[in-house]
Design an enzyme around this catalytic site. Structure first.
Site, PDB file in Angstrom:
ATOM      1  CG  ASP A  36      31.974 -77.930  29.251  1.00 16.86           C
ATOM      2  OD1 ASP A  36      32.436 -79.033  28.913  1.00 16.86           O
ATOM      3  OD2 ASP A  36      30.766 -77.662  29.184  1.00 16.86           O
ATOM      4  CG  ASP A 294      60.363 -73.751 -10.599  1.00 23.55           C
ATOM      5  OD1 ASP A 294      60.871 -74.728 -11.152  1.00 23.55           O
ATOM      6  OD2 ASP A 294      60.911 -73.068  -9.727  1.00 23.55           O
TER       7      ASP A 294
END
Lengths: 508, 468
Positions: A36, A294
C-alpha cells in the site's frame, strides 16, 4: 461493489500523504499492509524526487492482524522520531487498515509521550472521501493544530505585515504542474508588490503556520486544495481569501481585481488596472493570439473539456470566451463539488457532465466527435483511439505532467502555455484551412485496409476514391459520419454520391 | 569487512521483519492478463488497490480491458450488501461485455480482513454465470510482489485436467497444446517427431514467462530429448496442461513455492528441485537436474554454457570485481545474485521479502557453491529487510550497484549510488541461455551510463550531507 476500470482521483490516504510529504521535515507513518506504500514510488518516480520520500509504512501483516498493531505503530512512530527528528509525524491508515477499526488516536497519544516532535492522526474517512478531499482536510487539520498550539502558548502574532502580503495555499507534491504554477504566482505577487508570507504546504515548515495570520489575505489557486484552510483562517482571524483561479487572461484579471479589492479594504491603495492592461495586451501573447488569423480559424470548432474542477472550469472559460471555440461538453470528476462547477461553466458550454466513470466520458466524446479534447490522460487515450487530438489539462498525474522546462498553467506565462497547448491540439490549425482550399496533400494513402472488417457496409470503388481524396486527419471522421448516414437510411453500398449526400446532410 | 571477521562457511540468514517497500502482489495482474489471453482478472479490493495498478504499475486500460476492479464501497465493508449478489452482478456484466474463458478473482487485504468467503462463493456463482471462476488470494498480508503469480498459479493448478481429452485415433496426443502444435500435420510427421524424445514420464513446467522464452526453454529441453507436456499457465485457460498423478513438475521462477506445494500435495506430482534457469550457469544446472531425474545423459551443455559466457565477455569486463547490493523486492534475488557472483561480482547483502529455503534449496546450494568456486565471501541473506537499516549499510559499504525497488532508486542516484530497478528483472526476458545477455544489459547500464558521464562531475546531486 462498483466495476471500475479507471480512477480519476486516488484514495484518501494519497491526499493526506501528498500534504504531509510536501512539508519540510514532516514524516508520515502509514499503518498499512505491504504494497500500500506505493505513494513513495509515485513521488520518487513521477516527480523525479531526489530525496527519500518521508513516508514509512508500519507493515500490517498476518501477525499484526492476529495480535493487534498497537506496539508496532507506536514503536515505529517513536523510532522515526528518534531517527530523523521530524517536527511532526502524521499517522494515517489506508482504506484497508481503516477497516480494522483500531483506536489509532490512542496510539498517537501513547507515541506522543515519548516522541519529541508532534504526532497527529490524519482525521479522514477513507471510504467517504477521495484524494482531493482528504488532502484539503489534512492541510486544514495541520493548520488548525499549529494555530491552536501557538494560541495556547501565546505565540500568535497580533499584527499584520507592514506592507500587503499573501499566503499561497494549496501547492503540493504530485499536483498537476503545481511547482511551475507556484513559481509563476510568486513572480506575479512580486510584480504586484505583494510579499509572499508563506506557501503551504510545499516546502513549508510547520513552524511557519503560526505566522499565517500576518498575511493580508490568502490566495487559493486550486479549488481542490486549500479552501478548507482558507475558510478556517477566515473564521479564526477574519483573514480574507481570494479563490479565483488565475488561469486564462480574463480570470487572471478577475483574480487580480479581487486581490486589489481585498487589499484596499484593508487600507492599501493599490491600483492594478494598468498592470493588467499591459500584461494582457503586450506581455502575454494570448490576447494577441485570440485576435490573430490563426485563432480565427478555430472559431466555432468543437471541443470537449474534462478534468478536475479547477482546470476544467478554467479551460472551458478560456476556450469559449477567449478563443471562440465551441465547448460542446464540459465535465468534472469532482462529484462532491459539482454545484460549483455547473455554476462556473453553464454559460460557456452546451452540456455539463459530472461523472467519475471514464466510460461515460468516452461515450460522450465518441458521440460528440469534437475537433479536440482537453482532458486527463484517460481522455488522451480515448482521443488516440478515435483519432481526436487531446491536450492534457488535469490530473490524474502522469510522468509527462512533470516537464523539465517551465510550463505553468497560471498567471500570464500560463496563458501563453495554454495557448500553445490549444493551438497544437487542434489539428494543423492554419494548415487545415489551406488544405480545405487546395484539396489536401496526402491523397495517395490507402484506406481500403480494414474497412470491410470493421463494418457491414460496403464502399464502392468510386466512393473509396472520393474518401481517399479527403485529408488524412479528418478522413476517419468523414468515414464514420458517412457510414452512420448510410446506416440510418438503410443504404448498403456507399458510392461517391452517398458520400456527398452525407456531407451535405451534416452541413460540412 | 575487517580482517578479524572470519569468513562464514555457510550462508547466513537474518530476518529483520522491518519496514520495507515492495509492490503489492496484485501487480501480477499486469503480466498474467497478458499471458493468459482469454482471461479476465477481477481485483476485489479498495480504491487503494485500483490506484496502485493504475498509477504505480502504470497498467493502462485499453479499448477492451481484460482486468477491472470490483471496488468495495462502504456498504460492502459494513456487510450491508450481499457479497454473492454483488459479485454476480459484476461477473454477469463481465460475461456480457467480454465473455472470457475464465474470470480470476484476485482477493486482496481487504477481502481478507472482512473475511469475504471468495472460495465459498465462487463454485456457486461459476454454475450460475457459466464461466469458470478461479480464486487467488494475492493479498499483501501474506505475500509480496511476485508471489501474486504464485497464488494465481496455485489456484489454477486445481483446474488442470487430470486426463487428456480422449482422441480416438491419436493416442499420442497428451493434451490440447500438442494437438494444436500438431494441427494440420500428417500422422507420420507427428510420429517421427515423437521418436526424437526419450521415454520419460510427463513433465509440466510452471511459471509465467513471455511466449518466446517458453519456446526457447521448451526447445532447450527438446535438445536433450525431453518433452514438455505443457506449461502452467498456458497461453489460454482452455489449454491448461494435463496433470496426472506422477507427472513431474519443475518451476522456472523462484517465487512459486505454493504452486509447487499444491502440485505435489493436491495433484500428486513429483517436484524436481532444481536451480532456476536464470543465467547460463543456472540454465545449465536446471537442464542437468531435469536430465538426471529422467536418467538422460545431457548432451553438449557444457559447450553451450561456455559459448554463452564467451559471448558475454564485453559485459563481464565491466562488472568483474564490482560489488552489488540487493535491497529485496521480487524474490528473483537469490538467482540473480548467484549469476552475478559467477560473473565475477561480489554480493554483500541479499534482501528478500520471503525466503522459502525448501523450494529454493537447489538454488541456495548453487549460490553457496558458486561463491566458494569464485573465492568470494558468502552474502548475507536478509529476509523482510528494514529499508532504513539497509540504507545505512549502503551508506557504509558504498556498493558499486544497488538493485532496488522503485521508491529508492532516484534518491540513491542523487547521492551518487548506482541503481537498477529490481522490477525490470521481473518484466524483462531473463530466463534461459539466450537471455543472459539481457540481464547483463540491465546490470551494466548504470555502469555504462557512468562511463559516458564520468568527466562531468555530476555524481552527487543533493545539497546536504547525504542523509540516508
Amino acid at each position: 461493489m462498483k466495476l471500475a476500470y479507471w480512477m480519476y482521483a486516488g484514495p484518501a490516504h494519497i491526499g493526506t500523504l501528498r500534504v504531509a510529504s510536501s512539508f519540510k521535515n514532516v514524516h508520515a507513518i502509514m499503518h498499512a499492509p505491504l504494497g500500500d506504500d506505493y505513494f513513495n514510488v509515485m513521488r520518487s518516480m513521477l516527480e523525479r524526487e531526489r530525496n527519500f520520500t518521508p513516508v514509512t509504512t508500519s507493515v500490517v501483516d498476518r501477525n499484526v492482524l492476529a495480535r493487534g498493531s498497537q506496539e508496532k505503530v507506536v514503536d515505529n512512530i517513536t523510532r522515526k522520531d528518534a531517527e530523523e527528528h521530524p517536527d511532526l509525524i502524521v499517522l494515517t491508515p489506508t482504506c484497508t487498515s481503516s477497516i480494522l477499526q483500531e483506536d489509532l488516536q490512542n496510539f498517537v497519544e501513547r507515541a506522543q509521550l515519548d516522541a519529541k516532535g508532534d504526532v497527529i492522526l490524519a482525521d479522514v474517512n477513507h471510504y467517504r472521501v477521495n484524494e482531493l478531499q482528504a488532502g484539503d482536510r489534512t492541510l486544514q487539520q495541520i493548520v488548525q493544530f499549529y494555530t491552536d498550539k501557538a494560541r495556547k502558548r501565546g505565540e500568535l502574532p497580533t499584527e499584520k505585515t507592514a506592507t500587503p502580503s499573501v499566503n499561497i495555499l494549496g501547492i503540493s507534491t504530485l499536483g498537476f504542474h503545481n511547482q511551475h504554477d507556484c513559481t509563476e504566482l510568486k513572480r506575479l505577487m512580486a510584480d504586484l508588490g505583494i510579499t509572499v508570507n508563506a506557501v503551504l504546504p510545499e516546502g513549508a515548515s510547520v513552524h511557519e503556520i503560526k505566522n499565517l495570520s500576518r498575511a493580508w489575505f490568502n490566495l487559493v489557486p486550486y479549488r481542490e486544495l486549500g479552501l478548507m484552510s482558507a475558510t478556517y483562517l477566515q473564521e479564526q482571524f477574519n483573514q480574507p481569501y481570494v479563490d479565483i483561479t488565475p488561469m486564462g487572461v480574463v480570470e487572471t484579471a478577475r483574480c487580480l481585481r479581487q486581490i486589489q479589492k481585498v487589499l484596499n479594504e484593508q487600507g492599501a491603495a493599490v491600483d492594478y488596472e494598468a498592470f493588467i492592461e499591459e500584461q494582457t495586451l503586450h506581455v502575454s501573447q494570448a490576447a494577441w493570439f485570440s485576435r490573430s488569423i490563426d485563432c480565427q480559424n478555430l472559431t466555432g470548432k468543437k471541443a470537449v473539456v474534462f478534468g478536475d474542477n479547477t482546470h476544467a472550469a478554467a479551460m472551458t472559460k478560456i476556450l469559449a470566451r477567449e478563443m471562440g471555440i465551441r465547448v460542446v461538453l464540459a465535465g468534472t470528476y469532482c462529484k462532491a463539488d459539482a454545484d460549483w462547477f455547473r455554476e462556473q461553466v453553464v454559460d460557456f458550454c452546451d452540456e455539463v457532465l459530472v461523472s467519475d466513470d471514464n466510460g461515460a466520458i468516452g461515450d460522450a466524446i465518441a458521440r460528440l466527435e469534437p475537433a479536440a479534447i482537453f482532458g486527463t490522460q484517460m481522455e488522451r487515450h480515448v482521443g488516440k483511439r478515435l483519432d481526436i487530438p487531446c491536450g492534457v489539462i488535469a490530473a490524474p498525474i502522469h510522468i509527462q505532467n512533470f516537464p523539465i522546462g517551465y510550463k505553468p498553467f497560471m498567471g500570464y506565462e500560463g496563458t501563453n502555455q495554454i495557448t500553445d497547448l490549444v493551438y497544437n491540439s487542434f489539428t494543423l490549425g492554419m494548415e487545415d484551412h489551406l488544405l480545405e482550399i487546395f484539396g489536401g496533400h496526402d491523397t495517395k494513402e490507402s484506406i481500403t485496409k480494414g474497412i470491410s472488417a470493421e463494418s457491414d457496409l460496403g464502399w464502392s470503388k468510386d466512393g473509396l476514391t472520393e474518401l481517399n481524396k479527403i485529408p488524412g486527419f479528418v478522413r476517419g471522421k468523414v468515414k464514420r459520419n458517412t457510414e452512420k448516414f448510410a446506416r440510418d437510411r438503410g443504404i448498403e453500398q456507399i458510392t461517391a454520391e452517398v458520400l456527398y449526400a452525407a456531407k451535405e446532410a451534416v452541413g460540412a | 569487512m575487517t580482517l578479524a571477521t572470519p569468513q562464514p562457511q555457510a550462508l547466513n540468514f537474518d530476518c529483520e521483519t522491518g519496514n520495507y517497500h515492495t509492490f503489492c502482489p496484485i501487480s501480477c495482474v499486469a503480466w498474467l492478463y497478458q499471458k493468459i489471453e482469454d482471461s479476465f482478472f477481477l481485483v476485489i479490493g479498495t480504491k487503494t488497490c485500483g490506484y496502485f495498478l493504475q498509477n504505480a504499475m502504470g497498467v493502462m486500460i485499453f479499448a477492451e480491458p481484460r482486468y477491472a476492479m470490483a471496488e468495495l464501497e462502504e456498504g460492502d465493508i459494513s456487510a450491508q450488501l450481499n457479497d454473492y449478489e454483488e459479485l454476480k452482478r459484476l461477473c454477469t456484466q463481465i460475461k456480457r461485455d467480454r465473455n472470457p474463458s475464465v474470470i480470476v478473482w484476485i482477493g486482496t487485504c481487504t477481502t481478507e480482513i472482512i473475511k469475504m468467503d471468495l472460495e465459498g462463493l465462487a463454485p456457486k456463482l461459476e454454475q450460475e454465470v457459466g464461466i469458470p471462476i478461479v480464486v487467488a488470494r494475492a493479498n499483501g498480508l501474506d505475500y509480496a510482489f511476485t508471489q501474486g503469480e504464485d497464488t494465481v498459479l496455485a489456484a489454477m493448478a486445481h483446474r488442470c485436467p487430470s486426463k487428456a481429452p480422449v482422441a480416438d485415433t491419436e493416442k499420442e496426443e497428451r493434451n490440447a497444446i500438442s494437438r494444436l502444435l500438431n494441427f494440420g500435420r500428417k500422422q507420420e510427421d507427428v510420429k517421427a517427431e515423437e521418436s526424437e524424445y526419450a521415454d520419460h514420464p510427463p513433465l509440466v513446467l510452471f511459471g509465467s514467462l513471455p511466449d518466446p522464452v517458453v519456446t526457447q526453454l521448451t526447445l532447450e529441453l527438446k535438445k536433450q530429448g525431453i518433452k514438455v507436456s505443457g506449461w502452467l499457465p498456458a497461453k489460454r485457460f482452455t489449454e491448461l496442461p494435463v496433470i496426472e498423478e506422477g507427472t513431474y513438475v519443475v518451476g522456472v521462477n523462484p517465487f512459486l513455492s505454493h504452486t509447487a506445494t499444491t502440485l505435489m500435495r493436491r495433484r500428486k506430482c513429483t517436484l524436481i528441485n532444481a536451480p532456476f534457469p536464470i543465467g547460463p550457469d543456472g540454465t545449465r544446472a536446471w537442464i542437468e537436474k531435469i536430465c538426471s531425474v529422467f536418467n538422460i545423459q545431457p548432451k553438449g551443455l557444457a559447450e553451450r554454457e561456455q559459448q554463452v559466457w564467451a559471448s558475454l565477455e564485453d559485459y563481464l569486463q565491466l562488472i568483474r570485481g564490482k560489488s552489488v547490493f540487493f535491497m529485496g523486492d521480487n524474490l528473483l534475488e537469490i538467482s540473480l545474485a548467484r549469476f552475478l557472483v559467477r560473473c565475477g561480482m561480489t554480493v554483500s547483502e541479499i534482501g528478500i521479502p520471503y525466503m522459502d529455503k525448501r523450494y529454493q534449496k537447489a538454488e541456495l546450494a548453487l549460490l553457496e557453491q558458486t561463491c566458494h568456486e569464485m573465492g568470494v565471501p558468502l552474502p548475507n541473506i536478509v529476509e523482510k529487510p528494514d529499508n532504513y537499516n539497509q540504507l545505512q549499510r549502503i551508506n557504509d559499504s558504498h556498493p558499486d550497484l544497488v538493485i532496488t525497488g522503485m521508491a529508492h532508486a532516484n534518491p540513491l542516484e542523487a547521492r551518487g549510488i548506482n541503481t537498477k530497478w529490481s522490477v525490470e528483472f521481473t518484466f524483462a526476458q531473463i530466463h534461459g541461455f539466450t537471455n543472459a545477455r539481457d540481464i547483463l544489459e540491465l546490470v551494466t547500464r548504470p555502469l555504462r551510463r557512468n562511463n559516458s558521464l564520468k568527466d562531468l562531475g555530476w555524481s552527487k546531486l543533493v545539497k546536504d550531507e547525504a542523509k540516508v
